[in-house]
Motif scaffolding. Sequence first.
Motif, short mmCIF file in Angstrom:
data_model
loop_
_atom_site.label_atom_id
_atom_site.label_comp_id
_atom_site.label_asym_id
_atom_site.label_seq_id
_atom_site.Cartn_x
_atom_site.Cartn_y
_atom_site.Cartn_z
N GLU A 98 0.85 -1.20 0.00
CA GLU A 98 0.00 0.00 0.00
C GLU A 98 0.88 1.24 0.00
O GLU A 98 2.03 1.20 0.44
N VAL A 99 0.35 2.32 -0.50
CA VAL A 99 1.06 3.60 -0.45
C VAL A 99 1.37 3.91 1.01
O VAL A 99 0.51 3.75 1.88
N GLY A 100 2.60 4.31 1.29
CA GLY A 100 3.05 4.59 2.65
C GLY A 100 3.87 3.45 3.26
O GLY A 100 4.56 3.65 4.25
N ASP A 101 3.78 2.26 2.68
CA ASP A 101 4.59 1.14 3.15
C ASP A 101 6.05 1.34 2.74
O ASP A 101 6.34 2.09 1.82
N SER A 102 6.93 0.65 3.43
CA SER A 102 8.35 0.67 3.08
C SER A 102 8.75 -0.69 2.52
O SER A 102 8.28 -1.72 2.98
N ILE A 103 9.63 -0.65 1.52
CA ILE A 103 10.12 -1.86 0.87
C ILE A 103 11.65 -1.84 0.94
O ILE A 103 12.26 -0.80 0.71
N VAL A 104 12.26 -3.00 1.20
CA VAL A 104 13.72 -3.11 1.20
C VAL A 104 14.10 -4.38 0.44
O VAL A 104 13.69 -5.47 0.80
N LYS A 105 14.89 -4.20 -0.62
CA LYS A 105 15.45 -5.32 -1.39
C LYS A 105 16.95 -5.07 -1.46
O LYS A 105 17.40 -4.08 -2.03
N LEU B 194 8.73 -6.20 3.34
CA LEU B 194 7.66 -5.21 3.33
C LEU B 194 7.39 -4.78 4.77
O LEU B 194 7.13 -5.61 5.64
N TYR B 195 7.48 -3.48 4.99
CA TYR B 195 7.25 -2.92 6.32
C TYR B 195 6.00 -2.06 6.30
O TYR B 195 5.82 -1.23 5.41
N LYS B 196 5.13 -2.28 7.29
CA LYS B 196 3.94 -1.45 7.49
C LYS B 196 4.02 -0.89 8.90
O LYS B 196 4.24 -1.65 9.85
N ASP B 197 3.87 0.39 9.03
CA ASP B 197 3.98 1.05 10.34
C ASP B 197 5.29 0.68 11.04
O ASP B 197 5.32 0.36 12.23
N ASN B 198 6.39 0.68 10.27
CA ASN B 198 7.74 0.40 10.77
C ASN B 198 7.92 -1.00 11.34
O ASN B 198 8.84 -1.24 12.12
N GLN B 199 7.02 -1.93 11.00
CA GLN B 199 7.16 -3.31 11.45
C GLN B 199 7.17 -4.24 10.24
O GLN B 199 6.39 -4.04 9.30
N LEU B 200 8.04 -5.23 10.28
CA LEU B 200 8.11 -6.21 9.19
C LEU B 200 6.79 -6.97 9.12
O LEU B 200 6.38 -7.60 10.07
N LYS B 201 6.13 -6.87 7.99
CA LYS B 201 4.83 -7.53 7.83
C LYS B 201 4.88 -8.71 6.90
O LYS B 201 4.10 -9.64 7.04
N GLN B 202 5.76 -8.68 5.92
CA GLN B 202 5.80 -9.77 4.96
C GLN B 202 7.16 -9.84 4.30
O GLN B 202 7.81 -8.81 4.08
N VAL B 203 7.58 -11.05 4.00
CA VAL B 203 8.81 -11.28 3.24
C VAL B 203 8.40 -12.01 1.97
O VAL B 203 7.77 -13.06 2.03
#
Length: 127
Positions: A85-92, A101-110
């Motif tokens: 979603e818009v506002g989420d953070s992604i790190v590759k 995938l981070y939502k609200d600064n917490q790891l939510k999915q890999v």
Amino acid sequence: MVKNKGNIFKLLVLAVVWLQLVFWVNYLSGNEFFYKRALENRKEESYSGIVIEKYIDSSQHCTPMLKFTHNVSVPLENSFWDEVEVGDSIVKIKGQIYVNLYKDNQLKQVFNYNIYFQNLKERKSRK
């Protein structure tokens, strides 16, 4: 003359069987090579940021894309793109086969590319 026709028929049958065998070997090994190459390409990618836009790029065969705050856009697979979603953070990170995938600064999915491509290969082989 009759003997010649029999030999020609046997040769023709052998050629057809040989072509079918070559086709199947090439078809199966080609898929394996394709998925290995795709996985290697994904491993070499590196990106991170906060998602500011999700869109479908019609100029790139309707590829799902994410745009980050630093004006970089990256393609993603549909199944993972749907979760972002818009506002989420992604790190590759380059060299790794997964995306965090981070939502609200917490790891939510890999999202694991190895599992993704393995599932695609299995689905393709069942058809």
